[in-house]
Design a protein around this motif. Structure first.
Motif, PDB file in Angstrom:
ATOM      1  N   ASP A  66       0.826  -1.211   0.000  1.00  0.00           N
ATOM      2  CA  ASP A  66       0.000   0.000   0.000  1.00  0.00           C
ATOM      3  C   ASP A  66       0.854   1.252   0.000  1.00  0.00           C
ATOM      4  OD1 ASP A  66       0.983  -0.673   2.463  1.00  0.00           O
ATOM      5  OD2 ASP A  66      -0.748   0.072   3.574  1.00  0.00           O
ATOM      6  N   CYS A  69       2.380   1.713  -3.431  1.00  0.00           N
ATOM      7  CA  CYS A  69       1.398   2.243  -4.395  1.00  0.00           C
ATOM      8  C   CYS A  69       1.178   3.738  -4.175  1.00  0.00           C
ATOM      9  CB  CYS A  69       0.082   1.491  -4.257  1.00  0.00           C
ATOM     10  SG  CYS A  69       0.130  -0.194  -4.881  1.00  0.00           S
ATOM     11  N   ASP A  70       1.196   4.137  -2.886  1.00  0.00           N
ATOM     12  CA  ASP A  70       1.043   5.574  -2.603  1.00  0.00           C
ATOM     13  C   ASP A  70       2.239   6.372  -3.154  1.00  0.00           C
ATOM     14  OD1 ASP A  70      -1.338   5.013  -1.352  1.00  0.00           O
ATOM     15  OD2 ASP A  70      -0.455   4.937   0.660  1.00  0.00           O
ATOM     16  N   ALA A  73       1.797   6.593  -6.828  1.00  0.00           N
ATOM     17  CA  ALA A  73       0.753   7.565  -7.157  1.00  0.00           C
ATOM     18  C   ALA A  73       1.246   8.995  -6.970  1.00  0.00           C
ATOM     19  CB  ALA A  73      -0.492   7.302  -6.298  1.00  0.00           C
ATOM     20  N   THR A 116      -6.626  -5.122  -3.783  1.00  0.00           N
ATOM     21  CA  THR A 116      -6.962  -3.686  -3.767  1.00  0.00           C
ATOM     22  C   THR A 116      -5.792  -2.844  -4.271  1.00  0.00           C
ATOM     23  OG1 THR A 116      -8.452  -4.076  -1.909  1.00  0.00           O
ATOM     24  CG2 THR A 116      -7.748  -1.801  -2.303  1.00  0.00           C
ATOM     25  N   GLU A 117      -4.615  -3.203  -3.838  1.00  0.00           N
ATOM     26  CA  GLU A 117      -3.442  -2.460  -4.278  1.00  0.00           C
ATOM     27  C   GLU A 117      -3.220  -2.631  -5.778  1.00  0.00           C
ATOM     28  OE1 GLU A 117      -2.267  -0.464  -2.232  1.00  0.00           O
ATOM     29  OE2 GLU A 117      -3.436  -1.288  -0.578  1.00  0.00           O
ATOM     30  N   GLN A 119      -5.603  -3.189  -8.019  1.00  0.00           N
ATOM     31  CA  GLN A 119      -6.603  -2.349  -8.694  1.00  0.00           C
ATOM     32  C   GLN A 119      -6.219  -0.871  -8.595  1.00  0.00           C
ATOM     33  OE1 GLN A 119     -10.360  -3.304  -6.946  1.00  0.00           O
ATOM     34  NE2 GLN A 119     -10.395  -5.432  -7.711  1.00  0.00           N
ATOM     35  N   LYS A 120      -5.639  -0.459  -7.462  1.00  0.00           N
ATOM     36  CA  LYS A 120      -5.221   0.945  -7.290  1.00  0.00           C
ATOM     37  C   LYS A 120      -4.110   1.286  -8.277  1.00  0.00           C
ATOM     38  CE  LYS A 120      -4.712   2.333  -3.086  1.00  0.00           C
ATOM     39  NZ  LYS A 120      -4.120   2.560  -1.739  1.00  0.00           N
ATOM     40  N   GLY A 123      -5.584   1.428 -11.694  1.00  0.00           N
ATOM     41  CA  GLY A 123      -6.323   2.685 -11.837  1.00  0.00           C
ATOM     42  C   GLY A 123      -5.408   3.867 -12.070  1.00  0.00           C
TER      43      GLY A 123
END
Length: 1416
Positions: A66, A69-70, A73, A116-117, A119-120, A123
């Motif tokens: 997570d 991914c942040d 992003a 979830t990560e 998909q993030k 995305g």
């Protein structure tokens, strides 16, 4: 990037968070322009961060996804491609692809957090604009989209994601559509590489299930990807001519196949999108300048266009025919040139897969419309074109070596796809044929079958050579299924030709096919075989299916159906199977089972078995047991009978060396029966019953070639029957000692029972009862063990009908009767249900009748009568028996006759039942009107007639009545059947009657016949001796007038008694023999001593107790004949020898039965004749004590009369009589002490004192009778009752004795009834001159008293008004018995016995009177 940040990204979560804060602050500074050395610095810094994130993901094992991914992003939105260094952007996309792939792979096995990560991260990528700095950058975007799509799809298949995750699939498809638009806008000319990547990850290289899932997605999402893709592919600049290579065409064809499947599998709008058709149009435009691919692509385009037709069109068939012809033309002309080029191979593989798609959906949407338009009037022509197209493809596919479009085989031994393509084309053709629905007229069109036969043969040849085909191969399963459907579709000989074409190749594939699937194919071939033009081929195909049956019960039922058809009786199934084009790979045990079941089906199902069928199954036999079973059904085949005789001889020779096995014992039993029945049939003859007249029996024997009929010839038949029973018994004893092995044939117990019954019936019918008892006892045990109820009852009936059971039989008859009653209680109510045969009805009713006879012997008369009533009621339920004289009716009448005949007492309160003679009259009529109803009737009738002959003879002889008509009928049956012993029995009975009636010539004739039948002196030699010998008449000198008068007087005295005289109880003096004619010396063959000595007995009679008894009985009757002829020279020695013979073996003596009593009576009579009254008295008293209770009552009466007479004779020896005591009932016809002179003097003295005392004139001036020395006395006077009485010089009136007759039951006369009938007065005696009898006959058996007649009577005029005696004519014995029965049925209170009046004859007349017997 500083080393601290790198270290923090690999550290703990707090370190990663600190690094993330530092990176975030750094990019804020970049956004403000702080710390930027050049324009590429942010991109390079971002690239270094992404690289460290890739390393951190791998090192930390996705612990801080997570945070990573942040960080991504944070950095990704702040970078753009740097024009001067495209490699930086490529590295950027590479890092993003790596991070997404790692997150996507981790989510497949990790928690929901990893998904979830993922998909993030996707995305984040999708949120950024699609920036394609280089032409190869699309690969990274496409790879990210395809990876995300496939990853989510995989999790959806595993059902680890919620339904909401399906949105990720839609996002991926839309993103790919955006990518394709971007590529088209940027004019990225990478269609070839794009197609390869799409086919590998999304289309042609994916399986059918994935394409079906893809087609199930909403068109709103899929259209956003398909439309941009087709637009991109349609751009001519996107595919330069230099790239229009074979590989690109292959990719296009692969994509066409995938899109076509997507179109077909679409749920909402199948074939509406027409994606494959659009792509083919694009390919056609792309390759319009490339020859010859252009023409082939055009043909494919129009072919697929026809598949996409959604509405029926009028010219569809013609269009399809033309298109198929163009394909065939193209293959024929271009195939040889380009056959080995890759594009052509790919084209053939593409067409093969297209055909598979087409034929797999032949009967379901959306391609069902295509197939429906092929049906109709011109369907044979359309299918002919279709099969020709497939045949053309099949011929060119042999050159296919490899193709990316082909499916790979998992078997390492299968290196090439050529065989799979060939097999696929063949199965497509079979699928098309199976789904074709032609009319009856179209089925006979041979045009479609010609190319189809070529396809079928080539396909199956390829299948035989494929190493990858195995029992679990899907292609093999499909091929077998299609072949079964082809066979199931057969409805005419033309269609049957397809089945015949694949039989031999299918046989090679048989080891690879499971038995269940193969049986399904064989079943359909079995049904289709009825359309074979050749009946032989049809039988061979049917035998293949039948031989494949492993269940014996099912196989037997199938064989019954097979043989029910008359066309299937030329050969057996086993032999047809040996020449079948598809023989089953049977093991030796299975072959034996097939033959055994086939054999039993032929033997038990066919009622009229064709000879070729029996010969066929005989040729295929495996052992000797099969031969003997078949021989039972081929009795008329001389060759089979010869083989049975050889087998029997061989087994007998083997038995001398070593013990036979149980199957060999069974075989010798069956072969013996076959030879026995053949011999019995061979000795039969045919002649009319009129030829069995008593006076022409010898002529009958000669005329009908019966000179070989004797005991010696019949001995062979008895040996065969007993050998068969011995074999069956040996097998039966060892049947359960060891179980049957796999090599043993199942035992045909029904055949064993039938043959055992045949042997038992043969022995019973021939009269060998000891051997028959053993046979029936074995059958009874077998029936009991096998629960064969009717067999058991039939065997028990044999024993129930016997008066005495043999002592050596291990049979508890009372227990068997109890068991039989339970069976009968269960059976007789069911006889009307229609479940049983008529012979079984007969067996049940005959058993009930004979059971009644059994209970009668046990003195349970009421039970016996109830059983007879039950049998009558049961018989009345069958319409075929009502009003007919069948065996059941005759048996009922016979049992009733025996009940009355053997009954000793009679209850006075019961009405009088018919006399035994009336029963016999009724039986004669029933036998004359006999009607056969079932197959067992005739055999039972023959046995019953044999008993009736014996019993009726005894009854008639003891009552001195005429013989009954059973002799001719029975003699006709036994002579036509060639049975010597039964003929001897009949002749002995007839001889007995002749002797009782004193028919001496007939008796002598029967003795000659008996000598012939006993193989003592052939009749042919006797006839020759009679012909060559001179006829010397033996006429005795006539006696004087008074002697004849006294002889006639004796006869008339007997007539007045109205009772049946026991003939020859008291004989004449030996001196009377002077008047008899002289005879020639007795030849050796006529010596009586041979009957009672072992040396004189023929050797062939010494081993049989039954034959010894018959021989002895013949001797007794022969002695009686000599006695009647007054040839008494041998009688003393004979009777001495007979006594010794009787004492030798008590069991043998007991076998004589009632004939022993007859012999004793004859012996006693002879002793009295020889004036040995004391010895006669002792013999008579001993005989009376030994009379069995079951014997007829008349024997006891006769013996008591003999005792009384002997005592009286002893009394007369030592006492001088003061006056003549006259006896009224019987008189001594042979006085010894008085001469004719004394008679004359007594007569003169009586006449002189006539005026003083009344005269008794009964014995005066009677009619004369001829002397018996004349040969006519036994023929012309055959009706007389006393023609054997020799003329005497003197008549002793004191020798009269009372005689009881058996017809009058002494028990019926009570004390209250009047005295017995008195003698009728003579016409010359007054009515008051007689007195009543001094004693009456009591209700119990007593020795009759002597009735004396007082001679002190008043003289009465000779013209008395007494009624004259009325004599009955004797021409009809039946009418005489009827009149006597009328007297018998008269109530006792009104029936008296008046004295018979004898008319006084005129002294001057000397006529010969016919002496007639009268019985009460």
């Amino acid at each position: 990037m500083s080393a601290d940040i790198v270290k923090q990204l690999k550290g703990t979560r707090s370190d990663v968070e600190a690094a993330a804060t530092t990176i975030k602050l750094k990019f804020k500074e970049f956004s403000k322009g702080i710390g930027i050395n050049d324009a590429s610095f942010p991109l390079r810094y971002e690239l270094s961060v992404l690289r460290q994130l890739c390393v951190a993901l791998k090192d930390n094992l996705h612990q801080h996804d997570d945070l990573y991914c942040d960080i991504a992003a944070t950095v990704v939105p702040h970078v753009e491609p740097y024009e001067e260094k495209p490699s930086l952007w490529e590295a950027h996309l590479t890092s993003l692809r790596y991070i997404h792939r790692e997150l996507c792979h981790n989510c497949t096995g990790a928690s929901q957090k990893s998904l979830t990560e993922c998909q993030k991260m996707y995305g984040l990528v999708r949120s950024q604009p699609c920036r394609l700095q280089g032409e190869a950058d699309y690969k990274f975007y496409l790879d990210i989209h395809l990876t995300h799509f496939n990853g989510i799809h995989l999790q959806m298949q595993k059902e680890t994601l919620p339904i909401a995750a399906t949105d990720q699939l839609y996002y991926a498809l839309e993103a790919m559509g955006v990518l394709f638009d971007t590529m088209r806008q940027r004019k990225v000319a990478k269609n070839a590489a794009l197609l390869v990547q799409l086919n590998d990850a999304l289309f042609s290289k994916r399986g059918k299930a994935f394409l079906m899932y893809l087609s199930a997605l909403p068109p709103e999402s899929t259209t956003k990807m398909y439309d941009p893709l087709l637009k991109l592919l349609s751009c001519s600049w996107a595919t330069p001519s230099s790239e229009l290579t074979t590989q690109l065409l292959t990719e296009y064809l692969g994509l066409v196949l995938a899109l076509m499947q997507i179109d077909m599998f679409s749920i909402e709008a199948p074939l509406e999108q027409q994606l494959a058709l659009k792509l083919l149009r694009i390919c056609r435009d792309l390759y319009k300048d490339v020859s010859p691919q252009n023409y082939s692509i055009q043909l494919l385009y129009y072919y697929v266009k026809l598949l996409y037709v959604r509405e029926a069109t009028a010219d569809f068939k013609r269009t399809y025919i033309d298109l198929c012809k163009k394909f065939v033309y193209f293959f024929e002309h271009k195939g040889a040139t380009h056959a080995k080029e890759q594009w052509f191979m790919d084209l053939l593989v593409f067409f093969q897969r297209l055909q598979m798609l087409l034929h797999q959906s032949s009967n379901k949407p959306p391609l069902d419309i295509f197939w429906q338009q092929l049906e109709g009037d011109d369907s044979p022509e359309v299918y002919t074109a279709h099969f020709q197209l497939l045949h053309g493809c099949l011929g060119l596919t042999v050159n296919v070596v490899r193709s990316p479009l082909g499916t790979s085989c998992s078997n390492e031994a299968c290196k090439r796809i050529r065989r799979h393509c060939l097999l696929s084309f063949g199965m497509c053709a079979l699928e098309a044929y199976v789904n074709w629905q032609p009319t009856t007229e179209q089925k006979s069109d041979k045009a479609p079958y010609k190319p189809l036969l070529g396809i079928l043969g080539y396909t199956l040849d390829v299948a035989k050579s494929m190493k990858c085909l195995g029992p679990s191969a899907m292609e093999l399963d499909k091929l077998v299924r299609l072949l079964a459907l082809v066979a199931e579709k057969v409805a005419c000989p033309e269609q049957m030709s397809l089945v015949l074409a694949f039989l031999e190749p299918l046989q090679h594939l048989r080891p690879l096919i499971t038995s269940q699937k193969m049986l399904s194919v064989l079943l359909r071939i079995y049904k289709a075989s009825v359309h074979c033009k050749s009946s032989d081929m049809a039988n061979r195909l049917q035998s293949t299916y039948l031989a494949a049956q492993t269940n014996p019960s099912r196989l037997r039922s199938q064989l019954f159906v097979h043989y029910h058809n008359a066309n299937n009786t030329e050969k057996c199934v086993y032999e047809w199977h040996e020449s079948s084009p598809m023989p089953n790979p049977l093991t030796p045990a299975q072959k034996k089972q097939l033959y055994d079941v086939d054999l039993l089906a032929v033997l038990h199902f066919q009622s009229a078995r064709p000879v070729p069928l029996l010969q066929s199954i005989l040729r295929c036999r495996h052992n000797d047991y099969h031969l003997v079973l078949l021989a039972r059904k081929m009795r008329t085949d001389s060759e089979v009978v010869r083989q049975c005789e050889e087998l029997r001889s061989q087994l007998q020779s083997t038995a001398l060396k070593q013990p036979l096995s149980r199957m060999q014992q069974l075989a010798i039993g069956h072969t013996s029966i076959s030879v026995l029945l053949e011999a019995l049939e061979a000795q039969k003859t045919k002649f009319s019953i009129k030829e069995t007249a008593e006076n022409s029996l010898e002529e009958l024997i000669v005329k009908n070639n019966l000179l070989e009929l004797n005991i010696k010839r019949e001995h062979r038949l008895v040996e065969l029957a007993t050998s068969a029973i011995a074999g069956f018994a040996a097998f039966f004893e060892r049947a359960d000692q060891e179980p049957l092995g796999c090599d043993d044939t199942p035992i045909d117990w029904e055949a064993l029972i039938d043959d055992a019954v045949a042997a038992a019936m043969a022995l019973s019918t021939m009269g060998y009862m000891a051997q028959a008892d053993e046979a029936w006892l074995l059958i009874l045990r077998i029936g009991q063990m096998l629960d064969e109820r009717f067999t058991y009852l039939r065997a028990l009936t044999h024993f129930l009908g016997q008066d005495h059971l043999s002592s050596n039989q291990q049979l508890q008859l009372s227990e068997e009767v109890d068991r039989a009653q339970e069976l009968l209680d269960d059976l007789w109510p069911q006889l009307q249900n229609g479940w049983f045969f008529k012979r079984q009805h007969t067996i049940v009713m005959l058993c009930i009748c004979h059971m009644a006879s059994y209970y009668a012997r046990q003195d349970c008369l009421c039970h016996a009568q109830l059983l007879l009533l039950q049998a009558e009621e049961l018989r009345a339920q069958f319409d075929e028996r009502v009003g007919k004289s069948d065996i059941v009716q005759i048996t009922i009448q016979t049992v009733r006759f025996r009940l009355d005949y053997r009954r000793k007492t009679r209850c006075s309160s019961l009405p009088r039942r018919p006399l035994p003679l009336r029963h016999l009259d009724t039986l004669v009529d029933s036998v004359r009107n006999y009607c056969t109803v079932s197959s067992v009737d005739l055999g039972a009738l023959q046995l019953l007639l044999a008993d009736l002959v014996r019993e009726s003879t005894e009854c008639a002889a003891n009552r001195l009545t005429a013989p009954f008509a059973f002799y001719g009928t029975t003699l006709n049956l036994v002579l036509q059947s060639g049975m010597a012993l039964r003929t001897i029995e009949v002749l002995i009975s007839w001889l007995w009657m002749n002797l009782q009636n004193e028919y001496l010539d007939q008796a002598q004739s029967k003795l000659r016949l008996l000598d012939h039948l006993l193989a003592i002196k052939p009749l042919s030699r006797t006839l020759v001796e009679q012909t060559s010998a001179k006829y010397i008449p033996a006429i005795a000198a006539k006696e004087d007038h008074k002697a004849n008068a006294m002889s006639e007087l004796t006869s008339n005295m007997l007539l007045m008694q109205l009772v049946e005289p026991i003939k020859k109880q008291n004989q004449l003096d030996v001196a009377t023999l002077k008047s008899l004619p002289m005879h020639e010396p007795i030849p050796t063959s006529h010596q009586l001593q041979r009957y009672v000595s072992k040396q004189g007995m023929p050797p062939h009679l010494r081993d049989s107790m039954q034959l010894q008894c018959f021989y002895f009985i013949v001797g007794c009757l022969h002695a009686r004949l000599n006695f009647l002829k007054r040839e008494t020279d041998q009688l003393d020695d004979f009777y001495v020898g007979a006594g010794n013979w009787l004492q030798e073996d008590p069991v043998r003596t007991a076998t004589l039965g009632s004939m022993l009593i007859v012999h004793e009576l004859y012996h006693i009579n002879y002793l009295r004749f020889r004036k040995k009254s004391k010895e006669a008295l002792s013999y008579a008293e001993a005989a009376l004590k030994s009379v069995p209770q079951t014997a007829e009552i008349n024997y006891s009466f006769n013996l008591m009369v003999q005792i009384k007479t002997a005592r009286f004779e002893l009394h007369l020896v030592g006492k001088a009589r003061a006056k003549t005591i006259r006896r009224a009932l019987a008189f001594n016809t042979s006085p010894e002490d008085k001469r004719r002179k004394g008679v004359v003097e007594g007569t003169t003295k009586a006449k002189s004192s006539a005026r003083k005392t009344p005269r008794f004139k009964i014995y005066t001036e009677l009619e004369l009778r001829p002397p018996i020395g004349c040969s006519n006395s036994s023929s012309s006077s055959s009706k007389s009752g006393n023609e054997n009485t020799p003329p005497s010089d003197h008549v002793d009136l004191n020798a009269c004795q009372t005689i009881e007759i058996s017809d009058d039951d002494a028990a019926s006369v009570s004390a209250s009834t009047p005295a017995p009938s008195q003698l009728k007065r003579s016409q010359s005696v007054p009515a008051k001159a007689t007195k009543t009898r001094s004693a009456r006959i009591g209700s119990q058996l007593k020795v009759p008293e002597i009735i004396e007649l007082d001679d002190t009577m008043e003289e009465t005029p000779s013209t008395s008004s007494a009624a004259s005696v009325k004599r009955y004519p004797t021409s009809d014995a039946r009418s005489s018995r009827a009149r006597n029965r009328q007297l018998e049925e008269t109530p006792a209170t009104t029936r008296g016995r008046p004295r018979r009046k004898v008319p006084e004859p005129a002294p001057q007349q000397e006529t010969v009177s016919l002496r007639r017997r009268q019985r009460n």
